[in-house]
Structures are given as structure tokens and as C-alpha cells.
Design a protein around this motif. Structure first.
Motif, PDB file in Angstrom:
ATOM      1  N   UNK A  42      -3.702  15.193 -58.861  1.00  0.00           N
ATOM      2  CA  UNK A  42      -2.411  14.866 -59.447  1.00  0.00           C
ATOM      3  C   UNK A  42      -1.282  15.615 -58.731  1.00  0.00           C
ATOM      4  N   UNK A  43      -1.592  16.785 -58.215  1.00  0.00           N
ATOM      5  CA  UNK A  43      -0.600  17.624 -57.554  1.00  0.00           C
ATOM      6  C   UNK A  43      -0.496  17.348 -56.053  1.00  0.00           C
ATOM      7  N   UNK A  44      -1.234  16.365 -55.554  1.00  0.00           N
ATOM      8  CA  UNK A  44      -1.175  15.992 -54.139  1.00  0.00           C
ATOM      9  C   UNK A  44      -0.054  14.963 -53.957  1.00  0.00           C
ATOM     10  N   UNK A  45       1.171  15.421 -54.169  1.00  0.00           N
ATOM     11  CA  UNK A  45       2.348  14.571 -54.056  1.00  0.00           C
ATOM     12  C   UNK A  45       3.209  15.071 -52.903  1.00  0.00           C
ATOM     13  N   UNK A  46       4.323  14.393 -52.698  1.00  0.00           N
ATOM     14  CA  UNK A  46       5.236  14.832 -51.644  1.00  0.00           C
ATOM     15  C   UNK A  46       5.782  16.219 -51.925  1.00  0.00           C
ATOM     16  N   UNK A  47       6.189  16.442 -53.178  1.00  0.00           N
ATOM     17  CA  UNK A  47       6.743  17.739 -53.532  1.00  0.00           C
ATOM     18  C   UNK A  47       6.326  18.101 -54.949  1.00  0.00           C
ATOM     19  N   UNK A  48       5.930  19.338 -55.120  1.00  0.00           N
ATOM     20  CA  UNK A  48       5.689  19.894 -56.449  1.00  0.00           C
ATOM     21  C   UNK A  48       6.461  21.203 -56.522  1.00  0.00           C
ATOM     22  N   UNK A  49       6.906  21.555 -57.723  1.00  0.00           N
ATOM     23  CA  UNK A  49       7.692  22.783 -57.833  1.00  0.00           C
ATOM     24  C   UNK A  49       6.795  23.978 -58.132  1.00  0.00           C
ATOM     25  N   UNK A  50       7.395  25.147 -58.177  1.00  0.00           N
ATOM     26  CA  UNK A  50       6.642  26.378 -58.397  1.00  0.00           C
ATOM     27  C   UNK A  50       5.927  26.416 -59.730  1.00  0.00           C
ATOM     28  N   UNK A  84     -16.570  26.954 -57.426  1.00  0.00           N
ATOM     29  CA  UNK A  84     -15.311  27.665 -57.252  1.00  0.00           C
ATOM     30  C   UNK A  84     -14.205  26.696 -56.825  1.00  0.00           C
ATOM     31  N   UNK A  85     -13.009  26.973 -57.316  1.00  0.00           N
ATOM     32  CA  UNK A  85     -11.812  26.282 -56.835  1.00  0.00           C
ATOM     33  C   UNK A  85     -10.845  27.361 -56.393  1.00  0.00           C
ATOM     34  N   UNK A  86     -10.317  27.203 -55.195  1.00  0.00           N
ATOM     35  CA  UNK A  86      -9.398  28.189 -54.632  1.00  0.00           C
ATOM     36  C   UNK A  86      -8.094  27.482 -54.265  1.00  0.00           C
ATOM     37  N   UNK A  87      -6.983  28.099 -54.608  1.00  0.00           N
ATOM     38  CA  UNK A  87      -5.664  27.581 -54.268  1.00  0.00           C
ATOM     39  C   UNK A  87      -5.041  28.526 -53.243  1.00  0.00           C
ATOM     40  N   UNK A  88      -4.535  27.963 -52.159  1.00  0.00           N
ATOM     41  CA  UNK A  88      -3.881  28.729 -51.108  1.00  0.00           C
ATOM     42  C   UNK A  88      -2.401  28.344 -51.052  1.00  0.00           C
ATOM     43  N   UNK A  89      -1.559  29.334 -50.816  1.00  0.00           N
ATOM     44  CA  UNK A  89      -0.122  29.109 -50.691  1.00  0.00           C
ATOM     45  C   UNK A  89       0.311  29.626 -49.318  1.00  0.00           C
ATOM     46  N   UNK A  90       0.913  28.755 -48.521  1.00  0.00           N
ATOM     47  CA  UNK A  90       1.405  29.131 -47.191  1.00  0.00           C
ATOM     48  C   UNK A  90       2.919  29.286 -47.261  1.00  0.00           C
ATOM     49  N   UNK A  91       3.406  30.435 -46.782  1.00  0.00           N
ATOM     50  CA  UNK A  91       4.838  30.732 -46.808  1.00  0.00           C
ATOM     51  C   UNK A  91       5.278  31.348 -45.495  1.00  0.00           C
ATOM     52  N   UNK A  92       6.548  31.225 -45.219  1.00  0.00           N
ATOM     53  CA  UNK A  92       7.148  31.916 -44.078  1.00  0.00           C
ATOM     54  C   UNK A  92       7.341  33.361 -44.491  1.00  0.00           C
ATOM     55  N   UNK A 119       9.643  31.589 -57.532  1.00  0.00           N
ATOM     56  CA  UNK A 119       9.392  30.276 -56.935  1.00  0.00           C
ATOM     57  C   UNK A 119       9.454  29.098 -57.907  1.00  0.00           C
ATOM     58  N   UNK A 120       9.954  29.290 -59.112  1.00  0.00           N
ATOM     59  CA  UNK A 120       9.983  28.197 -60.093  1.00  0.00           C
ATOM     60  C   UNK A 120      10.747  26.984 -59.579  1.00  0.00           C
ATOM     61  N   UNK A 121      11.852  27.217 -58.894  1.00  0.00           N
ATOM     62  CA  UNK A 121      12.678  26.116 -58.406  1.00  0.00           C
ATOM     63  C   UNK A 121      12.374  25.728 -56.962  1.00  0.00           C
ATOM     64  N   UNK A 122      11.450  26.427 -56.334  1.00  0.00           N
ATOM     65  CA  UNK A 122      11.074  26.112 -54.953  1.00  0.00           C
ATOM     66  C   UNK A 122      10.147  24.901 -54.945  1.00  0.00           C
ATOM     67  N   UNK A 123      10.104  24.226 -53.814  1.00  0.00           N
ATOM     68  CA  UNK A 123       9.231  23.060 -53.688  1.00  0.00           C
ATOM     69  C   UNK A 123       8.125  23.329 -52.676  1.00  0.00           C
ATOM     70  N   UNK A 124       6.960  22.787 -52.995  1.00  0.00           N
ATOM     71  CA  UNK A 124       5.767  22.949 -52.179  1.00  0.00           C
ATOM     72  C   UNK A 124       5.194  21.574 -51.894  1.00  0.00           C
ATOM     73  N   UNK A 125       4.412  21.501 -50.827  1.00  0.00           N
ATOM     74  CA  UNK A 125       3.713  20.265 -50.484  1.00  0.00           C
ATOM     75  C   UNK A 125       2.244  20.590 -50.261  1.00  0.00           C
ATOM     76  N   UNK A 126       1.385  19.760 -50.807  1.00  0.00           N
ATOM     77  CA  UNK A 126      -0.054  19.930 -50.587  1.00  0.00           C
ATOM     78  C   UNK A 126      -0.368  19.467 -49.164  1.00  0.00           C
ATOM     79  N   UNK A 143      -1.153  24.640 -50.369  1.00  0.00           N
ATOM     80  CA  UNK A 143       0.224  24.213 -50.564  1.00  0.00           C
ATOM     81  C   UNK A 143       1.107  25.013 -49.631  1.00  0.00           C
ATOM     82  N   UNK A 144       2.105  24.337 -49.070  1.00  0.00           N
ATOM     83  CA  UNK A 144       3.046  25.016 -48.184  1.00  0.00           C
ATOM     84  C   UNK A 144       4.440  24.983 -48.797  1.00  0.00           C
ATOM     85  N   UNK A 145       5.092  26.140 -48.757  1.00  0.00           N
ATOM     86  CA  UNK A 145       6.465  26.245 -49.260  1.00  0.00           C
ATOM     87  C   UNK A 145       7.386  25.464 -48.344  1.00  0.00           C
TER      88      UNK A 145
END
Length: 147
Positions: A42-50, A84-92, A119-126, A143-145
């Protein structure tokens, strides 16, 4: 002759029942995997927020807790566990644009409240989804910021 016909008929019915039950179990297992994966896909969209990222991290943590996934001394989940399920976040991470990928446990250690406030208002992409080879269930999402 009637006895042999009845015996063959009973054997064929038994074989049919065995195959039907087997295929029904396979169908039910596949439907369960689809339901499970759809909660994350469900979260594999163009943009999801924090806040969505926080939700998916919480879902992954709950999954890992429910399946009793082992945690090492540093607080990281055992990635070899088939549940196991692991979530990764990529940021600059610097002004040169270098990126670093963080595991979800890094944010849990600091506290999800600080992640939400930052990051509540930031957008991420899967950018990547991996599946367990054995179970067919989601293994990890990256997910990448975007900001």
C-alpha cells in the motif's frame, strides 16, 4: 463387476478429495500472503509522507515482535529469520549530496517522536521491495527521502 466399479469409483472420489483439499490449502496460503503483502505494498506509491513511514515502521516492528524475531546485542533484528520485515530509510547526510541508508531500528533507538517531528511533512518514495524466497512475504522495503 459392480463391486470393482464401486471400488474404482470410491478410489477416484478419494483422490479427488485429496487433490481438492491440497489445492484449497495452497489457495488459502496464497491469499494470506497476498493480504499480508498488501498491507505493506500500500505504501509503494509515488510519494508517502513521514507519518506513513512511521506507520509502516510500527507495522514492521509489530510483525517482528509477533513472530518473535531475535534481536542482536545492538538492537537489530535477525535478517535471516524468514518472518522478519525490515524498513530502510535513505537520506542525504551531508552538503555534498552523499546518501546513507538507515535501518528502522536506528529511528526506534532515538525515538519515533523525534522522527515524526523531523520528517512528518517530508516526502519519501519506495525505491525497493524485497520478498522472502521461502515464504513469498515482504522481507524489506527501502524508502528514499525526496526533499
Amino acid at each position: 463387476m459392480n463391486r470393482s466399479f464401486a471400488l474404482v469409483f470410491i478410489i477416484l472420489v478419494a483422490i479427488f478429495i485429496v487433490f481438492y483439499v491440497h489445492f484449497a490449502e495452497i489457495r488459502d496460503k496464497n491469499l494470506e500472503i497476498l493480504r499480508f503483502n498488501s498491507e505493506y505494498e500500500l505504501f509503494d506509491e509515488n510519494q508517502v509522507n513521514g507519518l506513513d513511514i512511521t506507520t509502516i515502521i510500527n507495522k514492521a516492528v509489530n510483525n517482528n515482535t509477533n513472530y518473535l524475531v531475535q534481536v542482536d546485542d545492538e538492537g537489530y533484528y535477525d535478517l535471516e529469520n524468514p518472518n522478519v520485515i525490515e524498513i530502510y530509510i535513505t537520506m542525504i547526510v551531508d552538503e555534498n549530496g552523499n546518501k546513507k541508508t538507515f535501518r528502522m531500528e536506528s529511528f526506534n533507538k532515538v525515538g519515533m517522536g523525534s522522527f515524526i517531528s523531523s520528517f512528518a511533512d517530508a516526502y519519501f518514495k519506495c525505491t525497493k521491495i524485497q520478498y522472502h524466497e521461502d515464504t513469498g512475504k515482504i522481507k524489506s522495503m527501502t524508502f528514499e527521502l525526496l526533499d
